[in-house]
Design an enzyme around this catalytic site. Structure first.
Site, PDB file in Angstrom:
ATOM      1  N   ASP B 469      24.186  36.134  24.211  1.00  0.00           N
ATOM      2  CA  ASP B 469      25.088  37.040  24.939  1.00  0.00           C
ATOM      3  C   ASP B 469      26.503  36.503  24.757  1.00  0.00           C
ATOM      4  O   ASP B 469      26.881  35.481  25.344  1.00  0.00           O
ATOM      5  CB  ASP B 469      24.697  37.065  26.421  1.00  0.00           C
ATOM      6  CG  ASP B 469      25.576  38.017  27.230  1.00  0.00           C
ATOM      7  OD1 ASP B 469      26.634  38.447  26.721  1.00  0.00           O
ATOM      8  OD2 ASP B 469      25.193  38.306  28.384  1.00  0.00           O
ATOM      9  N   HIS B 470      27.278  37.195  23.975  1.00  0.00           N
ATOM     10  CA  HIS B 470      28.593  36.669  23.603  1.00  0.00           C
ATOM     11  C   HIS B 470      29.572  36.644  24.771  1.00  0.00           C
ATOM     12  O   HIS B 470      30.640  36.057  24.692  1.00  0.00           O
ATOM     13  CB  HIS B 470      29.180  37.481  22.442  1.00  0.00           C
ATOM     14  CG  HIS B 470      30.098  36.699  21.551  1.00  0.00           C
ATOM     15  ND1 HIS B 470      30.887  35.672  22.018  1.00  0.00           N
ATOM     16  CD2 HIS B 470      30.349  36.778  20.219  1.00  0.00           C
ATOM     17  CE1 HIS B 470      31.596  35.168  21.016  1.00  0.00           C
ATOM     18  NE2 HIS B 470      31.268  35.809  19.918  1.00  0.00           N
TER      19      HIS B 470
END
Lengths: 378, 499
Positions: B469-470
């Site tokens: 999850d950036h």
């Protein structure tokens, strides 16, 4: 009303004030001199009947019987006055709000509703009444009328001096149509060809929601001279003045004098159509101003003042109005769907091989469904 | 005998489909005249008053002010013969009061069309020429709709004709403006048809052709087009469902394929309602894919030493009762990587705008089960020795296969492994389990030529993919985590260094 611009009421030919008082006009009073009380009552009766018809049609639309209705409410004087000035041989190209003119041409008012019920492309035979079918495309019929008038010229039906023979062509359109190229082209063509055309513009001041002030800086009648077309502004709510100016223009056309532009300054008291809500774009005060200038009220006032409106006439007219309303209602309810093949009927005046082939194919196609026969697809 | 007429909401504009009832100008019990204002409605275009098409006494107002109803919906019932001067079939006022429910009988809907048109085609009944169909000219047409009495289905048009035939009847109006939705409502259509025996559904010719080609009966379906017209979509949908049969299931079946599905008539399609696991999976994946910006990093690893370790452990007496697989080593490698990079074991809390770092690892294992995809997790996997982890994996897998995974087994996961390799797949770009920041895809292990100690050797090679999850895990952190997993798999002894 403003004293300048397209909404000015100065310069209007008027023979009957809103209060029902006659005015003298050097040019136009002589043109109504022959109208006696009987003729005046006839005009009044026509106006009342057409308004009743119009209201009945509006109600029928609201009850789901018509897909749409365009009211003539408030424009009865312009329509009955001009329509009554027509000779039987004159030919009329209406737009879609000329219910009063249709009435004067002997079209059964019930047949006007066939189009609005969505069961017919027309509703009457134009040749029977010299009254063309309603044209929904704004202004296009003014060119048809111009061409028709040029044809009348070539048939030698103008300028013979024979009152039974010479004929005029009249195109009815609205203020919004004057912004269309077609109407301007009609003015050009009719002028340079000296066509026997009366361009009768009912300026009801609203092109749907667009005011005349948004379409012109000057009175619409002022455009005529620029095209070389004589023009006249008339109080469109004055049935006598409308009769007089139309009679003059018709005479000019029949005699070979060429076209005339008439601007009948009136007011659309109802909505543009039943799909429209005028309260969104105009004020109640404006509507009230024009309600005080109702075209029917002033004729009634005149007849009453001259003692030419017997109670029994009023009573009979009221009864006739109600009877007309009921007849229209019943007629509409009785209108069935047209046969599907009727769409092929009037494509061409005469037989046509392609249309015949398409009709045959369509009938075969219709018959191919279960339960077969025409209309089985419904 | 009272005669109840319904006024259906007309299209007050051009092509309007609905309108809101603003206010009633009449109340029940009022006597109204034709064209008397009944109600004010607001359409998309304007506010207009509707005049009464009937004279009579208001019996029922069917729609409350403020309610928007479709064109064609009955809005008011008017008794056009309150004095009972006319005789007619017995009626049921209470049925009329029910409004929509009674519309089935009251409106008599399209059934009138049927009578009218049949009469027209039949000729003798109406005597009307074919070019002038229907309308009130045809006695039968008037009769069929001139009463709202529910008994009419059983009454032939001819019988009902005389008592109440007047021009202003629904029958006449039923032939209203072409294109107006004067009559619709599926129930009454159906009722009207069945009652009148035979009639034709409204449909355009091309649609009729489609229906004929597909061999379906137009009259049996419910039109959803304007005015109840049967559309092409209706026909296709009907054909797709027509004679659809539910799959047979037997008690002995574990989880029958496509149970609860229905098979199309031609047997080429089966439709199964989306529910339970499939539905939850869809929701979770949509939520995850469209809230967490995914980044996936890949690494190809020589896992030959891991394979040797797996082989040794399988011989090990301590692991005699559990199954040792490469996945077990991968799971341990991931746990070690998380221990070195605890930032990756976290969750984005959108509501509170916080990042939640978990000091425990609940290791999720994506499991394909007959019920669908499940992601149960091994609780507190970070505390487990290798054998416990192996037992945890075995238990988790067995539970999932038996379809007994409980919601608590699947809750509060912190990081996940998806073992796509078992399907022979090299790798994939996994979508995060919602609420987690990383997911590892473990690809198939293949013998491949590989440069080993400067020479090309036959080695066991696999591919790893890690999606993160950036929002909270940058490419650097994700890459370091994946590199650590790869390092352990390449040389399990590294675990001794880092463990």
């Amino acid at each position: 009303m403003s004293q300048t611009g397209p909404l000015t009421d100065s310069g209007l030919v008027q023979l009957l004030t809103p209060a029902g008082v006659r005015l003298e006009h050097p040019d136009y009073s002589p043109r109504i001199a022959h109208l006696d009380a009987e003729a005046l009552r006839g005009m009044y009766r026509d106006m009342v009947l057409v308004r009743r018809f119009d209201n009945e049609a509006t109600a029928l639309q609201r009850q789901g019987e018509l897909g749409l209705w365009a009211q003539s409410l408030g424009q009865e004087a312009a329509q009955i006055g001009s329509g009554r000035a027509l000779a039987p041989q004159d030919y009329v190209f209406p737009s879609y709000r000329e219910h009063g003119v249709a009435h004067t041409r002997g079209v059964d008012l019930a047949n006007l509703l066939r189009l609005f019920r969505g069961i017919d492309h027309g509703g009457w035979n134009p040749a029977d009444h010299n009254f063309h079918l309603y044209t929904l495309v704004i202004g296009s019929h003014t060119l048809h009328a111009t061409g028709y008038a040029m044809g009348v010229q070539r048939d030698g039906l103008v300028g013979t001096g024979d009152p039974e023979r010479d004929m005029a062509v009249v195109a009815y359109f609205g203020d919004g149509a004057t912004s269309q190229g077609d109407v301007n082209e009609a003015l050009v063509f009719s002028a340079v060809n000296n066509a026997g055309l009366v361009l009768f513009c009912q300026n009801n001041q609203w092109a749907i929601s667009e005011s005349t002030t948004r379409q012109s800086r000057a009175p619409l009648a002022d455009r005529g001279p620029g095209f070389g077309v004589p023009s006249v502004r008339v109080d469109g709510n004055d049935v006598l003045a409308c009769y007089a100016v139309t009679a003059e223009a018709l005479e000019r056309a029949r005699s070979g004098g060429g076209p005339t532009l008439i601007e009948a300054f009136t007011y659309r008291m109802g909505a543009h159509t039943t799909s429209d809500d005028p309260s969104r774009y105009r004020s109640a005060a404006e509507e009230e101003y024009w309600r005080q200038r109702d075209p029917i009220d002033r004729v009634r006032a005149l007849l009453a003042a001259e003692g030419e409106l017997p109670a029994e006439f009023e009573a009979q007219l009221a009864a006739d109005s109600d009877a007309l309303g009921e007849r229209i209602r019943a007629a509409v309810h009785a209108m069935g769907r047209p046969s599907t093949s009727s769409m092929f009927d009037h494509v061409y005046a005469g037989p046509n091989a392609i249309v015949d082939a398409e009709r045959a194919w369509f009938q075969e196609y219709e018959a191919s469904f279960l339960g077969g026969g025409e209309g089985a697809h419904r | 005998m009272p005669t109840f007429e319904e006024f259906r909401l007309p299209d007050a504009g051009e092509g309007l489909t609905e309108a809101e009832i603003v206010s009633w100008s009449v109340v029940v019990g009022d006597t109204v005249a034709v064209n008397q204002a009944l109600v004010e409605i607001e359409t998309a275009k304007s506010i207009v008053e509707l005049p009464s098409p009937f004279a009579g006494v208001v019996t029922a107002l069917l729609v409350e002010p403020g309610v928007t109803v479709e064109v064609g919906t009955p809005i008011i019932v008017i008794d056009t013969d309150p004095a009972g001067l006319l005789t007619g079939p017995a009626d049921a006022p209470e049925a009329s009061d029910e409004g929509h429910g009674s519309a089935v009988l009251v409106g008599y809907g399209v059934g009138e069309h049927a009578s009218a048109r049949r009469a027209r085609r039949g000729g003798p009944a109406s005597g009307a020429p074919a070019e002038l169909p229907a309308g009130s000219a045809a006695p039968a047409a008037v009769a069929a709709g001139s009463t709202v009495a529910p008994v009419t289905p059983a009454t032939t048009p001819g019988q009902a004709a005389s008592p109440v035939s007047r021009p202003t009847t629904p029958a006449a109006r039923a032939d209203g403006p072409v294109g107006s939705a004067g009559v619709n409502g599926s129930a009454e259509r159906a009722a009207g048809r069945s009652a009148s025996g035979a009639t034709h559904a409204l449909a355009k010719p091309p649609v009729r052709k489609v229906a004929r080609d597909l061999g379906v009966d137009l009259d049996a379906m419910v039109g959803t087009g304007p005015g109840g017209i049967v559309t092409r979509e209706d026909v296709l949908a009907y054909a797709a469902r027509a004679e659809g049969r539910t799959l047979a299931t037997y008690p002995a079946d574990d989880l029958p394929w496509l149970a609860s599905g229905s098979v199309s008539a031609d047997g080429r399609q089966t439709r199964v309602p989306v529910k339970s696991v499939r539905k939850r999976t869809a929701e979770a994946m949509v939520a995850s894919a469209f809230t967490a910006p995914h980044v996936t990093v890949f690494q190809t690893v020589d896992v030959t030493r891991t394979m040797r370790l797996v082989a040794r452990l399988r011989e090990d007496r301590e692991f005699a009762d559990v199954r040792v697989t490469p996945l077990l080593i991968a799971a341990k490698a991931l746990l070690i990587a998380v221990d070195r990079h605890p930032d990756v074991n976290a969750s984005w809390d959108e509501a509170s705008q916080e990042i939640v770092y978990k000091h425990y690892v609940n290791l999720g294992i994506a499991a394909a089960t007959p019920r669908g995809l499940m992601v149960p997790n091994i609780k507190d996997a970070h505390r487990m020795r290798l054998k416990e982890l192996a037992q945890g994996l075995a238990a988790l897998t067995a539970t999932a296969r038996a379809g007994k995974t409980s919601p608590s087994d699947m809750s509060d996961g912190t990081i996940t492994i998806t073992n796509v390799g078992v399907f022979g797949i090299d790798t994939g770009t996994p979508i995060l389990n919602p609420g987690e920041a990383a997911i590892l895809a473990f690809g198939a292990i293949r013998e491949q030529p590989w440069v080993h100690k400067g020479k090309i050797r036959k080695r066991f090679v696999t591919q790893l993919a890690l999606s993160v999850d950036h929002r909270l895990v940058d490419g650097e952190l994700g890459s370091r985590v994946l590199a650590d997993v790869g390092a352990v798999l390449e040389d399990p002894a590294q675990a001794l260094v880092w463990g």
